[in-house]
Design an enzyme around this catalytic site. Structure first.
Site, PDB file in Angstrom:
ATOM      1  CB  SER A  94      -3.720  -0.804   2.835  1.00 34.31           C
ATOM      2  OG  SER A  94      -2.633  -1.776   3.091  1.00 34.31           O
TER       3      SER A  94
HETATM    4  N1  SAH Z   1       0.744  -4.004  -0.161  1.00 26.32           N
HETATM    5  C1  SAH Z   1      -0.406  -5.159  -0.344  1.00 26.32           C
HETATM    6  C2  SAH Z   1      -0.778  -5.358   0.578  1.00 26.32           C
HETATM    7  C3  SAH Z   1      -0.197  -6.510   1.561  1.00 26.32           C
HETATM    8  S1  SAH Z   1      -1.933  -7.355   2.252  1.00 26.32           S
HETATM    9  C4  SAH Z   1      -1.347  -4.472  -1.400  1.00 26.32           C
HETATM   10  O1  SAH Z   1      -0.617  -3.433  -2.188  1.00 26.32           O
HETATM   11  O2  SAH Z   1      -2.341  -4.928  -2.020  1.00 26.32           O
HETATM   12  C5  SAH Z   1      -0.227  -7.874   3.192  1.00 26.32           C
HETATM   13  C6  SAH Z   1       0.806  -9.312   2.839  1.00 26.32           C
HETATM   14  O3  SAH Z   1       1.444  -9.354   3.634  1.00 26.32           O
HETATM   15  C7  SAH Z   1      -0.251 -10.338   2.648  1.00 26.32           C
HETATM   16  O4  SAH Z   1      -0.297 -10.294   0.926  1.00 26.32           O
HETATM   17  C8  SAH Z   1       1.098 -11.240   3.079  1.00 26.32           C
HETATM   18  O5  SAH Z   1       0.457 -12.421   3.308  1.00 26.32           O
HETATM   19  C9  SAH Z   1       1.520 -10.862   3.007  1.00 26.32           C
HETATM   20  N2  SAH Z   1       3.134 -11.393   4.111  1.00 26.32           N
HETATM   21  C10 SAH Z   1       2.587 -11.845   5.532  1.00 26.32           C
HETATM   22  N3  SAH Z   1       4.270 -12.312   5.759  1.00 26.32           N
HETATM   23  C11 SAH Z   1       4.843 -12.138   4.733  1.00 26.32           C
HETATM   24  C12 SAH Z   1       6.540 -12.154   5.239  1.00 26.32           C
HETATM   25  N4  SAH Z   1       6.620 -13.121   6.235  1.00 26.32           N
HETATM   26  N5  SAH Z   1       6.926 -11.810   3.836  1.00 26.32           N
HETATM   27  C13 SAH Z   1       6.097 -11.815   2.818  1.00 26.32           C
HETATM   28  N6  SAH Z   1       4.835 -11.545   2.318  1.00 26.32           N
HETATM   29  C14 SAH Z   1       4.179 -11.059   3.840  1.00 26.32           C
END
Ligand code: SAH
Length: 246
Positions: A94
């Site tokens: 983000s």
């Molecule tokens: N917080 C992260 C960015 C998040 S992007 C940072 O600081 O870099 C969203 C992330 O959620 C992605 O990596 C994606 O693979 C993950 N995601 C999607 N669905 C998910 C689920 N059901 N459980 C865990 N992670 C998930």
């Protein structure tokens, strides 16, 4: 090396240690090995302070965590820009402002237990770990989970626990949590996550359409039920896994 040169080096090293001890900004008392220290401070000033990030601790932490080490070296020069960045597997880290805002809203206190859903690069987890020693984070994509885990260890974020799995189910072993931060877009809140929230606990989630935009939503668990606050429009990558079957 002459004796006086050795003395000079010793004095410089001492100044670095003093600077670190006093939590002065990088490079304040010694030549900084961090090429992005000034860029990071500019990000804090122009993207966070200039908007509505007012919590001094959030501002300090955002000025401390080396975001450029959470993206690939080829993107390091863009790490402090005012937008999200790709982190592989079609996912994004983000924009700094959104990380700061979510951290400010969640208002994690020392000793509180935090669960993050969507580890991605590990950056948000690293930021949260400056507020409490108890941070758990779940990532559904194996490659990202492994990379984030290695990266956090290499950067000495030893206390953050990362698991490869579906965050829809939460992390029962360590529940209940004081705060839960979901960093992927969802069209509903997982009942397991609500169950694993302490009474009085806060959950923050981008809620809405997973293909267009969402509303950052804060849910507080109270004895009278869940208090829901719709905060602002955001765009996150979609949550996947079990949520798509519900
Ligand atoms: N917080 C992260 C960015 C998040 S992007 C940072 O600081 O870099 C969203 C992330 O959620 C992605 O990596 C994606 O693979 C993950 N995601 C999607 N669905 C998910 C689920 N059901 N459980 C865990 N992670 C998930």
């Amino acid at each position: 090396m002459t004796k006086s040169a050795r003395h000079l080096l010793a004095i410089l090293a001492l100044l670095c240690i003093v600077g670190e001890f006093l939590s002065l900004p990088d490079g304040a008392l010694c030549e900084s090995p961090d090429p992005y220290a000034a860029t990071r401070q500019r990000m804090v000033l122009h993207q966070l302070r200039a908007r509505d990030i007012t919590d001094p601790k959030v501002l300090k932490v955002m000025g401390t965590v080396k975001r450029h080490l959470f993206v690939s070296p080829s993107r390091a020069s863009q790490a402090y820009a005012d937008h999200p960045l790709p982190i592989g597997e079609g996912q994004t880290i983000s924009q700094p402002y959104i990380v700061a805002l979510m951290t400010q809203i969640l208002d994690v206190k020392p000793g509180e237990k935090v669960l993050e859903i969507g580890t991605g690069s590990g950056y948000q987890a690293a930021v949260l770990s400056h507020f409490t020693d108890h941070v758990w984070s779940i990532e559904i994509r194996k490659g990202l989970a492994e990379n984030a885990s290695k990266r956090l260890k290499a950067l000495s974020y030893d206390k953050i626990r990362v698991k490869h799995g579906d965050g829809y189910y939460g992390w029962l072993e360590y529940a209940p949590f004081d705060t839960i931060m979901v960093t992927a877009a969802a069209n509903h809140v997982s009942p397991s996550l609500l169950d694993q929230l302490k009474m009085g606990g806060r959950l923050l989630i981008p809620l809405g359409s997973t293909t267009y935009y969402q509303t950052l939503t804060k849910i507080t668990k109270t004895p009278k039920g869940n208090e829901v606050e719709h905060l602002l429009g955001v765009v996150f990558v979609p949550m996947v896994g079990k949520i798509l079957e519900e």
